[in-house]
Design a protein around this motif. Structure first.
Motif, PDB file in Angstrom:
ATOM      1  N   TYR A 556      -3.247   3.939  -1.264  1.00 51.96           N
ATOM      2  CA  TYR A 556      -2.563   2.649  -1.321  1.00 51.96           C
ATOM      3  C   TYR A 556      -2.054   2.292   0.066  1.00 51.96           C
ATOM      4  O   TYR A 556      -1.632   3.164   0.841  1.00 51.96           O
ATOM      5  CB  TYR A 556      -1.380   2.697  -2.306  1.00 51.96           C
ATOM      6  CG  TYR A 556      -1.793   3.031  -3.718  1.00 51.96           C
ATOM      7  CD1 TYR A 556      -2.108   2.033  -4.624  1.00 51.96           C
ATOM      8  CD2 TYR A 556      -1.900   4.361  -4.129  1.00 51.96           C
ATOM      9  CE1 TYR A 556      -2.511   2.348  -5.912  1.00 51.96           C
ATOM     10  CE2 TYR A 556      -2.303   4.683  -5.414  1.00 51.96           C
ATOM     11  CZ  TYR A 556      -2.614   3.678  -6.299  1.00 51.96           C
ATOM     12  OH  TYR A 556      -3.018   3.992  -7.571  1.00 51.96           O
ATOM     13  N   ARG A 557      -2.093   1.009   0.381  1.00 49.35           N
ATOM     14  CA  ARG A 557      -1.496   0.485   1.603  1.00 49.35           C
ATOM     15  C   ARG A 557      -0.178  -0.187   1.227  1.00 49.35           C
ATOM     16  O   ARG A 557      -0.157  -1.171   0.490  1.00 49.35           O
ATOM     17  CB  ARG A 557      -2.442  -0.505   2.274  1.00 49.35           C
ATOM     18  CG  ARG A 557      -1.880  -1.251   3.468  1.00 49.35           C
ATOM     19  CD  ARG A 557      -1.577  -0.355   4.642  1.00 49.35           C
ATOM     20  NE  ARG A 557      -2.718   0.423   5.062  1.00 49.35           N
ATOM     21  CZ  ARG A 557      -3.647  -0.020   5.921  1.00 49.35           C
ATOM     22  NH1 ARG A 557      -3.577  -1.243   6.404  1.00 49.35           N
ATOM     23  NH2 ARG A 557      -4.650   0.772   6.269  1.00 49.35           N
ATOM     24  N   SER A 559       2.958  -2.024   2.806  1.00 48.57           N
ATOM     25  CA  SER A 559       3.224  -2.679   4.083  1.00 48.57           C
ATOM     26  C   SER A 559       4.266  -3.768   3.956  1.00 48.57           C
ATOM     27  O   SER A 559       4.488  -4.338   2.875  1.00 48.57           O
ATOM     28  CB  SER A 559       1.931  -3.268   4.657  1.00 48.57           C
ATOM     29  OG  SER A 559       1.374  -4.211   3.765  1.00 48.57           O
ATOM     30  N   ASP A 564       4.251  -0.028   7.772  1.00 50.92           N
ATOM     31  CA  ASP A 564       2.869  -0.060   7.309  1.00 50.92           C
ATOM     32  C   ASP A 564       2.432   1.379   7.077  1.00 50.92           C
ATOM     33  O   ASP A 564       2.349   2.173   8.016  1.00 50.92           O
ATOM     34  CB  ASP A 564       1.976  -0.727   8.358  1.00 50.92           C
ATOM     35  CG  ASP A 564       0.646  -1.183   7.799  1.00 50.92           C
ATOM     36  OD1 ASP A 564       0.400  -0.964   6.602  1.00 50.92           O
ATOM     37  OD2 ASP A 564      -0.152  -1.759   8.559  1.00 50.92           O
ATOM     38  N   ASN A 565       2.158   1.742   5.806  1.00 52.21           N
ATOM     39  CA  ASN A 565       1.875   3.126   5.465  1.00 52.21           C
ATOM     40  C   ASN A 565       0.694   3.219   4.513  1.00 52.21           C
ATOM     41  O   ASN A 565       0.580   2.425   3.578  1.00 52.21           O
ATOM     42  CB  ASN A 565       3.094   3.776   4.781  1.00 52.21           C
ATOM     43  CG  ASN A 565       4.346   3.707   5.634  1.00 52.21           C
ATOM     44  OD1 ASN A 565       4.553   4.515   6.518  1.00 52.21           O
ATOM     45  ND2 ASN A 565       5.189   2.713   5.362  1.00 52.21           N
ATOM     46  N   ASP A 566      -0.191   4.203   4.734  1.00 55.14           N
ATOM     47  CA  ASP A 566      -1.231   4.563   3.784  1.00 55.14           C
ATOM     48  C   ASP A 566      -0.754   5.786   3.016  1.00 55.14           C
ATOM     49  O   ASP A 566      -0.443   6.829   3.620  1.00 55.14           O
ATOM     50  CB  ASP A 566      -2.543   4.866   4.502  1.00 55.14           C
ATOM     51  CG  ASP A 566      -3.244   3.606   4.984  1.00 55.14           C
ATOM     52  OD1 ASP A 566      -2.848   2.505   4.563  1.00 55.14           O
ATOM     53  OD2 ASP A 566      -4.184   3.728   5.787  1.00 55.14           O
ATOM     54  N   THR A 568      -0.661   8.151  -0.988  1.00 56.96           N
ATOM     55  CA  THR A 568      -1.345   8.527  -2.222  1.00 56.96           C
ATOM     56  C   THR A 568      -0.306   8.698  -3.324  1.00 56.96           C
ATOM     57  O   THR A 568       0.901   8.735  -3.069  1.00 56.96           O
ATOM     58  CB  THR A 568      -2.131   9.835  -2.041  1.00 56.96           C
ATOM     59  OG1 THR A 568      -1.229  10.865  -1.627  1.00 56.96           O
ATOM     60  CG2 THR A 568      -3.225   9.672  -0.998  1.00 56.96           C
ATOM     61  N   LEU A 587       1.758  -4.027  -1.904  1.00 51.41           N
ATOM     62  CA  LEU A 587       1.039  -2.809  -2.270  1.00 51.41           C
ATOM     63  C   LEU A 587      -0.401  -3.178  -2.619  1.00 51.41           C
ATOM     64  O   LEU A 587      -0.641  -4.018  -3.485  1.00 51.41           O
ATOM     65  CB  LEU A 587       1.708  -2.128  -3.463  1.00 51.41           C
ATOM     66  CG  LEU A 587       1.103  -0.790  -3.899  1.00 51.41           C
ATOM     67  CD1 LEU A 587       1.369   0.287  -2.844  1.00 51.41           C
ATOM     68  CD2 LEU A 587       1.657  -0.358  -5.254  1.00 51.41           C
ATOM     69  N   THR A 588      -1.346  -2.549  -1.935  1.00 51.17           N
ATOM     70  CA  THR A 588      -2.767  -2.785  -2.162  1.00 51.17           C
ATOM     71  C   THR A 588      -3.461  -1.446  -2.386  1.00 51.17           C
ATOM     72  O   THR A 588      -3.280  -0.514  -1.594  1.00 51.17           O
ATOM     73  CB  THR A 588      -3.407  -3.494  -0.958  1.00 51.17           C
ATOM     74  OG1 THR A 588      -2.684  -4.692  -0.667  1.00 51.17           O
ATOM     75  CG2 THR A 588      -4.857  -3.833  -1.241  1.00 51.17           C
ATOM     76  N   PHE A 590      -6.814   1.006  -2.551  1.00 50.99           N
ATOM     77  CA  PHE A 590      -8.101   1.051  -1.865  1.00 50.99           C
ATOM     78  C   PHE A 590      -8.846   2.330  -2.231  1.00 50.99           C
ATOM     79  O   PHE A 590      -8.268   3.308  -2.733  1.00 50.99           O
ATOM     80  CB  PHE A 590      -7.929   0.947  -0.341  1.00 50.99           C
ATOM     81  CG  PHE A 590      -7.183   2.088   0.294  1.00 50.99           C
ATOM     82  CD1 PHE A 590      -7.814   3.276   0.609  1.00 50.99           C
ATOM     83  CD2 PHE A 590      -5.833   1.971   0.596  1.00 50.99           C
ATOM     84  CE1 PHE A 590      -7.129   4.326   1.199  1.00 50.99           C
ATOM     85  CE2 PHE A 590      -5.135   3.013   1.185  1.00 50.99           C
ATOM     86  CZ  PHE A 590      -5.781   4.198   1.492  1.00 50.99           C
ATOM     87  N   SER A 595     -10.800  -2.623  -1.124  1.00 51.69           N
ATOM     88  CA  SER A 595      -9.427  -2.728  -1.604  1.00 51.69           C
ATOM     89  C   SER A 595      -9.375  -3.502  -2.910  1.00 51.69           C
ATOM     90  O   SER A 595     -10.354  -4.121  -3.331  1.00 51.69           O
ATOM     91  CB  SER A 595      -8.534  -3.406  -0.557  1.00 51.69           C
ATOM     92  OG  SER A 595      -8.950  -4.736  -0.315  1.00 51.69           O
ATOM     93  N   SER A 599      -3.086  -8.314  -4.219  1.00 49.90           N
ATOM     94  CA  SER A 599      -2.036  -7.335  -3.995  1.00 49.90           C
ATOM     95  C   SER A 599      -0.859  -7.634  -4.902  1.00 49.90           C
ATOM     96  O   SER A 599      -0.788  -8.684  -5.528  1.00 49.90           O
ATOM     97  CB  SER A 599      -1.585  -7.367  -2.527  1.00 49.90           C
ATOM     98  OG  SER A 599      -2.667  -7.158  -1.650  1.00 49.90           O
TER      99      SER A 599
END
Length: 701
Positions: A556-557, A559, A564-566, A568, A587-588, A590, A595, A599
């Motif tokens: 998940y992204r 941001s 801004d964080n990737d 799990t 929250l997106t 991917f 993706s 969002s």
């Protein structure tokens, strides 16, 4: 012709929704009346009501534009260009009753009045090759040389408001269903929206310098980034990214895409005739290596289940049927080497050689009408006095290419070789290798459809390159009517290619096999679903987020403007946020395919909580309220023995203090509300937390 004739394959499923939409709309417009009410043909008072299902087509050899009725396959009106356009490259831009002629050689734009069948207004936009885009009752000029965007009145052609300046160079622009103009700026990797002449916040759709293309698909902007091999669907609720096969990034000059797609499917042409079809509605990608001859091609268009590919070298319109996975008979649209126009409008596809005598109209079912553009028995044939162009116009108008245009519709060469030219040559007496392998990503695997072998005595077909996959069926008999494998499994982050092998008996009666060329690559997954139940809990410099996981997501992204964080899993804590601010987090989901479609957003409020606590340790002396976080100055006092409730704003680290009554020491001070202003008390003189926490935040101002 072999293939699936009954149930269709992945491409058919990919296009079914678009086809049904087109058929319904086409059925509705098909009942409209076709009429031309004539009051004195050729007179200034003439008024006509043209077909509601039609298109204006250039006939530059005779200095005209004609209006063709797509249902009847006939011309039902025509108008003369201004003399200065004779012999020039002229483009027709139309939307509803707005019909504009753009002289791409000079930048002069003219408006046709459909009710009078005359050119009513002309204006010199000053730059050859200037774009003019119309839609949603709006019109814009886009000057890729100057980098300016100007809203224009579609009737008077006058500028409306100040021109906007965007980063050069500018790509092909388009107007979406809401009337917003979208302009790609590859230098910055951004897509700029313009609404009612006002520039909006740009959308980052690529890296600076990436090769960007824009298609308005079913009214929604879709950007293809050939450099990073991605496609982005720009929706009001967020941008969805779809990962394209990595080979796309190696396409010389980038993918070729149409400016407009009638439905949600965007066709993309890569090297060697590699065709990619992106269903922007569900994020599904299919691809097939068509192996068309090494000619020069214009961007493909799609209508119903057919992809129409203009072959400029041969002057042909090539037609690929995605339902049968095979070529249909091409149409000779122009002389070899001569460009011709292909546009989709009103659920019909129009093919026109400006210098030719015959144009073509295709409906969503593939039926075509040949339109004779120079039929004289139509309204508007006589020339009328025409307005002069605006100052700085096009010259004396004596440039004329003369001659009679040819009719190129009579010669139909054989369709291109269906068997790939690079396919392995079969041994004598053996069947040909399977061909036209089409791969489609699915939820958890890849579908592979192919054309069966010809000749020889094939026994069955098997799928190769399937390590790590479970293949259904394991074998396909040669007498099957459905030539399709499903490979389930694989790593979503990887791309896979396959081959189909035909099993047969050689001349000695021994089992043998012949493999096809490798397919294009595909991810064994679809872009993930949308996460849900997104909630953020505020704390001191932190936001603690939880959500419901999305189908098929591998990450998940998370941001915002400050973070801004990737991540799990289904929760994450963001730290280091400045307090006393409000944030909107997006929250997106991917995975390897792209993706999520849209969002989900939530608010995080880090405004100071302002709790109230009593003072303490006030039995020996008065407690002094300080003007800052130090043992100096005074803005007030709490008399000895008095204990009151005090609102604490936030906490700041300052000078050290020791409380004599308790012996406690600390460098933390509470900022408090005091007599309509603020003051400071050491935490040694207060109840409550001894350092910043989720009840009293650290001061960020």
């Amino acid at each position: 012709m072999s293939g699936d004739r009954t149930r269709g394959g992945p491409l058919r499923g990919l296009l079914r929704r678009d086809r049904l939409t087109g058929q319904l709309a086409f059925a509705l417009v098909g009942v409209l009346t076709v009429s031309a009410i004539v009051y004195g043909i050729g007179t200034a008072s003439a008024r006509y009501r043209l077909s509601d299902v039609g298109s204006w087509l250039t006939a530059t050899a005779k200095g005209m534009v004609v209006h063709a009725n797509g249902l009847a396959g006939k011309v039902d009106g025509k108008a003369n260009m201004i003399p200065q356009m004779r012999g020039h490259h002229v483009k027709v831009v139309q939307d509803g009753t707005t019909v504009l002629l753009i002289d791409t050689d000079t930048g002069v734009v003219s408006r046709i009045d459909p009710s009078q069948l005359t050119v009513r207004t002309s204006r010199d936009l000053g730059t050859a090759g200037v774009q003019v885009v119309v839609g949603g009752n709006a019109a814009y000029s886009v000057d890729a040389v100057k980098g300016t965007v100007q809203r224009i009145d579609p009737v008077s052609l006058a500028g409306m408001g100040p021109a906007l300046t965007l980063p050069l160079p500018l790509g092909q622009a388009g107007i979406d269903a809401a009337g917003t103009l979208w302009v790609p700026a590859p230098k910055t990797g951004q897509l700029f929206p313009v609404r009612a002449g006002q520039q909006g916040a740009p959308v980052q759709v690529g890296r600076p310098g990436d090769a960007l293309g824009l298609t308005i698909a079913a009214g929604i902007p879709v950007v293809t980034d050939s450099t990073s091999a991605t496609a982005l669907v720009v929706r009001p609720d967020g941008t969805q990214k779809i990962n394209l096969p990595g080979a796309v990034a190696r396409v010389a000059g980038g993918l070729k895409t149409p400016p407009v797609a009638d439905g949600q499917t965007v066709p993309m042409l890569g090297d060697g005739g590699s065709l990619y079809l992106l269903n922007s509605g569900v994020g599904q990608l299919s691809s097939v290596a068509l192996r068309v001859p090494g000619h020069e091609y214009e961007p493909p268009n799609i209508l119903g289940p057919r992809v129409y590919l203009p072959d400029r070298t041969a002057g042909q319109l090539m037609i690929f049927n995605t339902e049968t996975n095979d070529w249909e008979r091409p149409v000779q649209a122009s002389r070899p080497g001569t460009p011709f126009d292909v546009t989709v409008r009103d659920h019909m596809l129009w093919v026109n050689d400006p210098d030719g005598a015959t144009a073509y109209a295709f409906d969503p079912n593939g039926a075509q009408k040949a339109i004779k553009k120079y039929d004289d028995k139509v309204p508007g044939g006589n020339r009328r006095p025409l307005p002069k162009p605006a100052p700085g116009g096009t010259g004396d108008g004596n440039n004329n290419n003369g001659g009679s245009p040819g009719d190129h519709g009579g010669n139909h060469p054989a369709p291109p070789n269906r068997r790939p030219s690079q396919s392995p040559s079969p041994p004598p007496g053996a069947p040909s290798a399977p061909y036209n392998l089409e791969v489609s990503s699915t939820d958890g695997g890849i579908r592979v459809r192919f054309h069966a072998s010809t000749g020889g005595k094939p026994i069955a077909y098997t799928l190769k390159g399937t390590a790590g996959f479970r293949v259904t069926p394991a074998r396909i008999p040669a007498n099957s009517t459905r030539f399709e494998f499903t490979a389930t499994g694989g790593d979503c982050a990887r791309e896979y290619a396959f081959q189909v092998a035909v099993i047969y008996k050689d001349k000695d009666g021994n089992p043998a096999e012949l493999r096809s060329e490798p397919s294009k690559t595909a991810h064994p997954c679809l872009a993930p679903g949308k996460p849900g139940d997104f909630v953020g809990k505020p704390g001191n410099h932190t936001g603690r987020f939880t959500w419901t996981e999305a189908r098929g997501a591998t990450g998940y992204r998370l941001s915002s403007s400050a973070s801004d964080n990737d991540v799990t899993g289904s929760s994450y804590t963001v730290t280091g946020l400045p307090n006393n601010q409000q944030y909107e987090f997006t929250l997106t989901a991917f995975n390897g395919a792209g993706s999520s479609q849209g969002s989900i957003k939530t608010k995080l409020d880090l405004t100071y909580p302002n709790p109230a606590f009593q003072n303490k340790a006030n039995d020996q002396t008065n407690t002094i309220v300080r003007p800052g976080a130090a043992n100096s100055g005074e803005v007030g006092k709490i008399l000895k023995g008095q204990y009151i409730s005090i609102t604490v704003i936030c906490m700041v680290n300052g000078g050290p203090r020791r409380e004599d009554q308790t012996g406690e020491t600390s460098t933390w001070w509470d900022r408090i509300k005091w007599n309509g202003g603020v003051g400071y008390l050491s935490v040694t003189s207060m109840q409550g937390p001894r350092q910043p926490d989720d009840t009293v935040y650290e001061c960020s101002d």
